[in-house]
Design an enzyme around this catalytic site. Sequence first.
Site, PDB file in Angstrom:
ATOM      1  N   ASP A 175      12.326  -0.688   0.517  1.00 46.86           N
ATOM      2  CA  ASP A 175      12.552   0.760   0.519  1.00 46.86           C
ATOM      3  C   ASP A 175      13.535   1.319   1.541  1.00 46.86           C
ATOM      4  O   ASP A 175      14.484   1.988   1.189  1.00 46.86           O
ATOM      5  CB  ASP A 175      11.215   1.483   0.741  1.00 46.86           C
ATOM      6  CG  ASP A 175      10.172   1.098  -0.288  1.00 46.86           C
ATOM      7  OD1 ASP A 175      10.432   0.190  -1.094  1.00 46.86           O
ATOM      8  OD2 ASP A 175       9.091   1.701  -0.279  1.00 46.86           O
TER       9      ASP A 175
ATOM     10  N   TYR B 219       8.800  -1.372   8.932  1.00 49.43           N
ATOM     11  CA  TYR B 219       8.879  -1.595   7.481  1.00 49.43           C
ATOM     12  C   TYR B 219       9.965  -2.600   7.092  1.00 49.43           C
ATOM     13  O   TYR B 219       9.912  -3.743   7.521  1.00 49.43           O
ATOM     14  CB  TYR B 219       9.103  -0.226   6.841  1.00 49.43           C
ATOM     15  CG  TYR B 219       8.364   0.022   5.549  1.00 49.43           C
ATOM     16  CD1 TYR B 219       7.144  -0.557   5.266  1.00 49.43           C
ATOM     17  CD2 TYR B 219       8.914   0.874   4.584  1.00 49.43           C
ATOM     18  CE1 TYR B 219       6.484  -0.294   4.067  1.00 49.43           C
ATOM     19  CE2 TYR B 219       8.262   1.153   3.394  1.00 49.43           C
ATOM     20  CZ  TYR B 219       7.048   0.561   3.141  1.00 49.43           C
ATOM     21  OH  TYR B 219       6.414   0.834   1.960  1.00 49.43           O
ATOM     22  N   TRP B 220      10.955  -2.181   6.325  1.00 46.64           N
ATOM     23  CA  TRP B 220      11.975  -3.137   5.860  1.00 46.64           C
ATOM     24  C   TRP B 220      13.202  -3.149   6.778  1.00 46.64           C
ATOM     25  O   TRP B 220      14.275  -3.578   6.384  1.00 46.64           O
ATOM     26  CB  TRP B 220      12.374  -2.794   4.423  1.00 46.64           C
ATOM     27  CG  TRP B 220      11.272  -3.095   3.444  1.00 46.64           C
ATOM     28  CD1 TRP B 220      10.342  -2.221   2.954  1.00 46.64           C
ATOM     29  CD2 TRP B 220      10.955  -4.364   2.846  1.00 46.64           C
ATOM     30  NE1 TRP B 220       9.487  -2.865   2.091  1.00 46.64           N
ATOM     31  CE2 TRP B 220       9.835  -4.175   1.996  1.00 46.64           C
ATOM     32  CE3 TRP B 220      11.509  -5.651   2.940  1.00 46.64           C
ATOM     33  CZ2 TRP B 220       9.269  -5.214   1.247  1.00 46.64           C
ATOM     34  CZ3 TRP B 220      10.946  -6.677   2.199  1.00 46.64           C
ATOM     35  CH2 TRP B 220       9.839  -6.445   1.358  1.00 46.64           C
TER      36      TRP B 220
ATOM     37  N   GLU C 272       0.678  -6.299   6.066  1.00 51.30           N
ATOM     38  CA  GLU C 272       1.772  -6.047   5.123  1.00 51.30           C
ATOM     39  C   GLU C 272       3.070  -6.673   5.646  1.00 51.30           C
ATOM     40  O   GLU C 272       3.823  -7.279   4.908  1.00 51.30           O
ATOM     41  CB  GLU C 272       1.906  -4.523   4.974  1.00 51.30           C
ATOM     42  CG  GLU C 272       2.760  -4.058   3.819  1.00 51.30           C
ATOM     43  CD  GLU C 272       2.802  -2.530   3.736  1.00 51.30           C
ATOM     44  OE1 GLU C 272       2.228  -1.851   4.624  1.00 51.30           O
ATOM     45  OE2 GLU C 272       3.409  -2.016   2.776  1.00 51.30           O
TER      46      GLU C 272
ATOM     47  N   SER D 207       4.432  -2.952  -9.775  1.00 45.98           N
ATOM     48  CA  SER D 207       5.001  -3.974 -10.653  1.00 45.98           C
ATOM     49  C   SER D 207       5.209  -5.352 -10.003  1.00 45.98           C
ATOM     50  O   SER D 207       4.648  -6.342 -10.452  1.00 45.98           O
ATOM     51  CB  SER D 207       6.314  -3.454 -11.226  1.00 45.98           C
ATOM     52  OG  SER D 207       6.984  -4.468 -11.888  1.00 45.98           O
ATOM     53  N   TRP D 208       6.046  -5.429  -8.949  1.00 45.34           N
ATOM     54  CA  TRP D 208       6.300  -6.791  -8.453  1.00 45.34           C
ATOM     55  C   TRP D 208       5.117  -7.297  -7.640  1.00 45.34           C
ATOM     56  O   TRP D 208       4.874  -8.504  -7.588  1.00 45.34           O
ATOM     57  CB  TRP D 208       7.669  -6.951  -7.797  1.00 45.34           C
ATOM     58  CG  TRP D 208       7.934  -6.435  -6.411  1.00 45.34           C
ATOM     59  CD1 TRP D 208       7.369  -5.370  -5.792  1.00 45.34           C
ATOM     60  CD2 TRP D 208       8.887  -6.996  -5.488  1.00 45.34           C
ATOM     61  NE1 TRP D 208       7.926  -5.200  -4.551  1.00 45.34           N
ATOM     62  CE2 TRP D 208       8.854  -6.184  -4.333  1.00 45.34           C
ATOM     63  CE3 TRP D 208       9.766  -8.067  -5.512  1.00 45.34           C
ATOM     64  CZ2 TRP D 208       9.675  -6.436  -3.229  1.00 45.34           C
ATOM     65  CZ3 TRP D 208      10.586  -8.326  -4.411  1.00 45.34           C
ATOM     66  CH2 TRP D 208      10.532  -7.520  -3.290  1.00 45.34           C
ATOM     67  N   ASP D 209       4.334  -6.367  -7.065  1.00 43.77           N
ATOM     68  CA  ASP D 209       3.103  -6.800  -6.392  1.00 43.77           C
ATOM     69  C   ASP D 209       2.229  -7.570  -7.386  1.00 43.77           C
ATOM     70  O   ASP D 209       1.707  -8.647  -7.073  1.00 43.77           O
ATOM     71  CB  ASP D 209       2.299  -5.601  -5.870  1.00 43.77           C
ATOM     72  CG  ASP D 209       3.040  -4.818  -4.800  1.00 43.77           C
ATOM     73  OD1 ASP D 209       4.098  -4.249  -5.126  1.00 43.77           O
ATOM     74  OD2 ASP D 209       2.576  -4.777  -3.647  1.00 43.77           O
TER      75      ASP D 209
ATOM     76  N   TYR E 103      -2.040   1.825  -1.003  1.00 44.19           N
ATOM     77  CA  TYR E 103      -1.476   1.708  -2.363  1.00 44.19           C
ATOM     78  C   TYR E 103      -2.600   1.507  -3.379  1.00 44.19           C
ATOM     79  O   TYR E 103      -2.920   0.376  -3.746  1.00 44.19           O
ATOM     80  CB  TYR E 103      -0.515   0.521  -2.436  1.00 44.19           C
ATOM     81  CG  TYR E 103       0.541   0.462  -1.354  1.00 44.19           C
ATOM     82  CD1 TYR E 103       1.557   1.421  -1.273  1.00 44.19           C
ATOM     83  CD2 TYR E 103       0.544  -0.570  -0.417  1.00 44.19           C
ATOM     84  CE1 TYR E 103       2.527   1.349  -0.286  1.00 44.19           C
ATOM     85  CE2 TYR E 103       1.510  -0.649   0.572  1.00 44.19           C
ATOM     86  CZ  TYR E 103       2.497   0.307   0.631  1.00 44.19           C
ATOM     87  OH  TYR E 103       3.460   0.232   1.599  1.00 44.19           O
TER      88      TYR E 103
ATOM     89  N   GLY F 159      12.553  -2.697  -3.838  1.00 47.52           N
ATOM     90  CA  GLY F 159      11.358  -3.255  -3.206  1.00 47.52           C
ATOM     91  C   GLY F 159      11.458  -3.220  -1.688  1.00 47.52           C
ATOM     92  O   GLY F 159      10.475  -3.381  -0.993  1.00 47.52           O
TER      93      GLY F 159
ATOM     94  N   ARG G 148       6.640   3.371   9.355  1.00 49.07           N
ATOM     95  CA  ARG G 148       6.899   3.836   7.989  1.00 49.07           C
ATOM     96  C   ARG G 148       8.296   4.475   7.895  1.00 49.07           C
ATOM     97  O   ARG G 148       8.926   4.737   8.916  1.00 49.07           O
ATOM     98  CB  ARG G 148       5.842   4.876   7.582  1.00 49.07           C
ATOM     99  CG  ARG G 148       4.415   4.372   7.491  1.00 49.07           C
ATOM    100  CD  ARG G 148       4.151   3.526   6.253  1.00 49.07           C
ATOM    101  NE  ARG G 148       4.537   4.173   5.022  1.00 49.07           N
ATOM    102  CZ  ARG G 148       4.565   3.542   3.833  1.00 49.07           C
ATOM    103  NH1 ARG G 148       4.199   2.277   3.735  1.00 49.07           N
ATOM    104  NH2 ARG G 148       4.957   4.168   2.739  1.00 49.07           N
TER     105      ARG G 148
END
Length: 438
Positions: free
Chosen positions: A175, A364-365, A408, A40-42, A35, A173, A209
């Site tokens: 994803d 990931y999420w 991460e 933004s939120w980072d 990245y 956020g 990912r």
Amino acid sequence: MKIKKGERKKLIEESKKVLKQNHEVYFTKPSPTLYPNQYSWDSGFISIGYSHYDQEKAEQELITLFQGQWKNGMLPHVVYNKTRKTGEFPHRKFWKISLSKNSTSLHTSGITQPPIHATACKTIYQNAKDKERALGFLEYMYPRLLDYHQYLYNYRDPENEGLVYIRHPWESGMDNSPLWDGIINIIHFGKEIKYKRSDTRHKIPLLQRPTKKEYDVYIRLIERFKKSKYDEKMIYKKSPFIVQNVLFNSVLNKSNKDLLWISKKVDGPKSQIKKWITKTTNSINKKLWNRNEKFFNDFNVVSNKKVHGFASSGFMPLYSEDCNKKQAKELVKLLSSKAFKEKRKSFLIPSWDIRRDEFKKYNYWRGPIWININWFISKGLSKYGFKNKSEDIRKNSIELVKKSGFHEYFDPFTGEGYGTKKFSWTASLLIDFLFKKK
Ligand code: 2M8
């Protein structure tokens, strides 16, 4: 686990080193390679980390970010690196933001992210050594923050419910959270769009990912926004992805509360902010609370249905102090249940219910632990008096980084680190955890 003094010092030094390495001229990128632009939120989380030891960098981080704010108040989720080209996809020209009459002359994305920034500004002021300078910073930021919140209520809450919607999974956020599977699986967009992903070029195993199918949807939604010239009314009418998200609304309402605090400092208007706070608290409780599941659910505006499943974002009203004591107790019960903890030695908080098929401990999420979510929930639990549980999560977070580094995301069972390394918000929030007042 006890954190020894020397160990604490070492971890703080290592965290600062990560932020230093990721620092570009005017901002800090989330990670060295994956990245390379400003997110933004980072940047909100990053500025909270800096606020403990470098007031100037903390302020600069948000000042730079808000230079990308659109004319209608929207704060884009990515502000592209002004100093060099980065080769990331979606690249700066892909968004075609000049199609919108509201865009800015800088290169930015055309979507937003959870609005943590008023909270970050308040934190910067509270931790500042030079209060006079910090007050000047608040005076500069206040109208910009207000415009951003006003944009959210004006354009993302068309029915005036006190709940704003997100219009892209990236705006959450989180994803590729399984929360979106039900929507993604029924989206049909017609002919294929050709594009080349860049997130798969960084030696991160593909299984960690999002899938091609998920990416197709991300990109196709952007194509739709371009077609609508980023007209919010048109997008609201036509888009298949319109969701009132628990995390986004909780972060917004905590920021509303902190914006009210800032408005007292800078002598700004307060009545509108007070109305937002009351309305959003009520609606989170009425519309997003699921009495049967005793959990907070997102709401799919297109299908007019709740989005089921236990995602870590459903605990967020603890952070914004928008739930009542009874609900808080239910949430703690669930957090300690088999949905989120398998055995004594596993870590908190998996991003998805570990008993479900969609759960993937490395993807990931869809399962792994994220330090920002731990930070939110740990703060919230402490506000409701669950000090031990809050401390467990704080210590788990520190232990994960100690064990595996500044990854991460992390495996809830083994603590192994996944995704990109030297991740900025893992470092900055670790600093905040380690600076915690006794
Ligand atoms: C992830 O999102 C970006 C797209 O916005 C990506 O996958 O390329 C998310 O984890 C998001 O929450 C985060 O802000 C961003 C940068 O760290 O990466």
